[in-house]
Design an enzyme around this catalytic site. Structure first.
Site, PDB file in Angstrom:
ATOM      1  N   SER A  88     -18.274  56.838 -16.413  1.00 54.07           N
ATOM      2  CA  SER A  88     -18.623  55.903 -15.244  1.00 54.07           C
ATOM      3  C   SER A  88     -17.704  54.850 -14.849  1.00 54.07           C
ATOM      4  O   SER A  88     -17.315  54.833 -13.816  1.00 54.07           O
ATOM      5  CB  SER A  88     -20.027  55.737 -15.395  1.00 54.07           C
ATOM      6  OG  SER A  88     -20.366  54.826 -16.603  1.00 54.07           O
TER       7      SER A  88
ATOM      8  N   SER B 141     -20.116  43.742 -14.321  1.00 54.16           N
ATOM      9  CA  SER B 141     -19.938  44.785 -13.171  1.00 54.16           C
ATOM     10  C   SER B 141     -20.669  46.277 -13.587  1.00 54.16           C
ATOM     11  O   SER B 141     -20.236  46.460 -15.177  1.00 54.16           O
ATOM     12  CB  SER B 141     -18.345  45.049 -13.113  1.00 54.16           C
ATOM     13  OG  SER B 141     -17.790  45.110 -14.508  1.00 54.16           O
TER      14      SER B 141
ATOM     15  N   LYS C 151     -22.148  40.275 -25.786  1.00 45.59           N
ATOM     16  CA  LYS C 151     -23.132  40.397 -25.003  1.00 45.59           C
ATOM     17  C   LYS C 151     -23.764  41.660 -25.011  1.00 45.59           C
ATOM     18  O   LYS C 151     -25.070  41.590 -24.637  1.00 45.59           O
ATOM     19  CB  LYS C 151     -22.610  40.518 -23.299  1.00 45.59           C
ATOM     20  CG  LYS C 151     -21.591  41.408 -22.901  1.00 45.59           C
ATOM     21  CD  LYS C 151     -21.982  42.463 -22.213  1.00 45.59           C
ATOM     22  CE  LYS C 151     -21.001  43.475 -21.741  1.00 45.59           C
ATOM     23  NZ  LYS C 151     -21.560  44.641 -20.965  1.00 45.59           N
TER      24      LYS C 151
ATOM     25  N   ASP D 285     -21.341  38.324 -17.722  1.00 40.63           N
ATOM     26  CA  ASP D 285     -21.661  39.525 -18.235  1.00 40.63           C
ATOM     27  C   ASP D 285     -22.914  39.313 -19.031  1.00 40.63           C
ATOM     28  O   ASP D 285     -23.738  40.574 -19.052  1.00 40.63           O
ATOM     29  CB  ASP D 285     -20.412  40.067 -19.047  1.00 40.63           C
ATOM     30  CG  ASP D 285     -20.153  41.572 -18.935  1.00 40.63           C
ATOM     31  OD1 ASP D 285     -20.892  42.094 -18.220  1.00 40.63           O
ATOM     32  OD2 ASP D 285     -19.228  41.897 -19.534  1.00 40.63           O
TER      33      ASP D 285
ATOM     34  N   THR E  65     -25.974  42.059 -18.029  1.00 40.63           N
ATOM     35  CA  THR E  65     -26.345  43.061 -19.148  1.00 40.63           C
ATOM     36  C   THR E  65     -27.815  42.888 -19.701  1.00 40.63           C
ATOM     37  O   THR E  65     -28.347  43.916 -19.935  1.00 40.63           O
ATOM     38  CB  THR E  65     -25.482  43.139 -20.163  1.00 40.63           C
ATOM     39  OG1 THR E  65     -24.023  42.979 -19.622  1.00 40.63           O
ATOM     40  CG2 THR E  65     -25.517  44.317 -21.194  1.00 40.63           C
TER      41      THR E  65
END
Length: 337
Positions: free
Chosen positions: A16, A142, A195, A248, A252
């Site tokens: 992905s 992202s 993370k 991030d 997440t």
């Protein structure tokens, strides 16, 4: 000044995130070869002009060409973008090394630590590719699906070679995909690895119904753990409170698009790790990374209690409720370290 003319890139890894980055480069007008190891899947992508399995919402621009031939993907490309899980990075770079021309530079979008060695991606790259070839990392808050749909996103590209960082920033950057450059590959690497472990812990907490207060606690104190490890390894505090660290981490931990958060939710619901990962259907980086983070923290004497409890649930079979209780029963302390 970075060269903004259309160029040719090989994107290695057709999951992905690799697909999303390939689509973004192609939207910018670059020629892109998207490599995947499964010939049948690549043929299906070429026919459908989309990655129906991992990113069906992102139609391939005309300049994006899927291929299962690694040599053909790399040959003549200006630069290489590697998008594989951390446990596969060394094998991927080993396969690439003899194919690379001296001028070709390598950017990876891999987040994690190498199993057994706990090496950061830049350390693996140095061992395989040597220290002379310009390399760098793309990381930050992202989700592939949102990039694929063309939604606003910002990332960091870090490299010790400022020209390479600027060139890659120019290649990706547009009105909706914003790129910041940096030189701190250590801090960016640590942020991208830790993370994921913390997101599993937050998923467990939310799955147990502990609420928004507990989520804020875990994210904030988790950032402290990330910074302790990152600074110890040579990273910058500024990096770790920026896009590739705090940014991030927030993403997440807070959205169910995150595989790591979903892993925590499933563990809280009673799944074991293999069942949860099978249900998610993709690699959950935090599961493997938790072992390496725990070992690094123990060997260096770094206090990382949240990561430690995530490790005990993932790899020692501890009940999520027991792990949460051990955190809440810790004695009070000064917040400023």
């Amino acid at each position: 000044m970075a060269d903004k003319r259309p160029r040719c890139y090989a994107v290695i890894g057709a999951g992905s995130w690799g697909t999303a980055l390939a689509v973004q480069l192609a939207r910018r007008g670059h020629a892109v070869r998207l490599w995947g190891r499964e010939a049948a899947a690549i043929e299906a992508m070429a026919e459908a002009r989309a990655n129906a399995r991992y990113l069906p919402e992102a139609t391939f621009p005309a300049t994006l060409a899927p291929t299962a031939d690694l040599g053909a993907a790399v040959d003549g490309a200006d630069d290489i973008v590697v998008v594989v899980p951390s446990h596969a990075l060394r094998a991927c770079l080993d396969a690439l090394a003899p194919l690379l021309a001296p001028r070709q530079r390598v950017l990876w979008a891999t987040k994690g630590l190498e199993p057994e060695t706990a090496l950061l991606p830049h350390e693996v790259a140095a061992q395989v590719l040597g220290v002379e070839r310009p390399v760098g990392v793309l990381s930050g808050p992202s989700f592939a699906g949102e990039v694929g749909r063309g939604l606003p996103t910002a990332v960091t590209i870090a490299s010790a070679d400022a020209v390479f960082a600027a060139d890659m920033a120019a290649a990706f950057h547009d009105g909706v995909f914003r790129v910041y450059t940096a030189h701190d590959v250590i801090g960016v690497g640590v942020g991208g690895a830790v993370k994921n472990v913390l997101a599993i812990a937050v998923g467990i907490s939310d799955g147990l119904g502990y609420g928004a207060n507990a989520r804020a606690l875990l994210i904030t104190r988790g950032l402290s753990e990330m910074m302790r490890l990152g600074v110890t390894l040579g990273g910058s505090r500024e990096t770790l409170i920026g896009m590739a660290g705090l940014g991030d981490l927030l993403l997440t931990c807070s959205d169910d698009q995150s595989r790591n958060r979903r892993m925590g939710l499933r563990l809280a619901a009673g799944d074991d790790v293999p069942t949860a990962e099978a249900g998610i259907g993709q690699v959950v980086e935090g599961v493997r990374v938790a072992r390496e983070v725990h070992r690094m923290a123990r060997e260096r004497g770094i206090d990382m209690p949240i990561a430690a409890q995530a490790y005990r649930v993932l790899h020692e079979g501890d009940a999520p409720q027991a792990a949460a209780r051990r955190l809440t029963e810790r004695p009070y302390r000064s917040e400023v370290e």
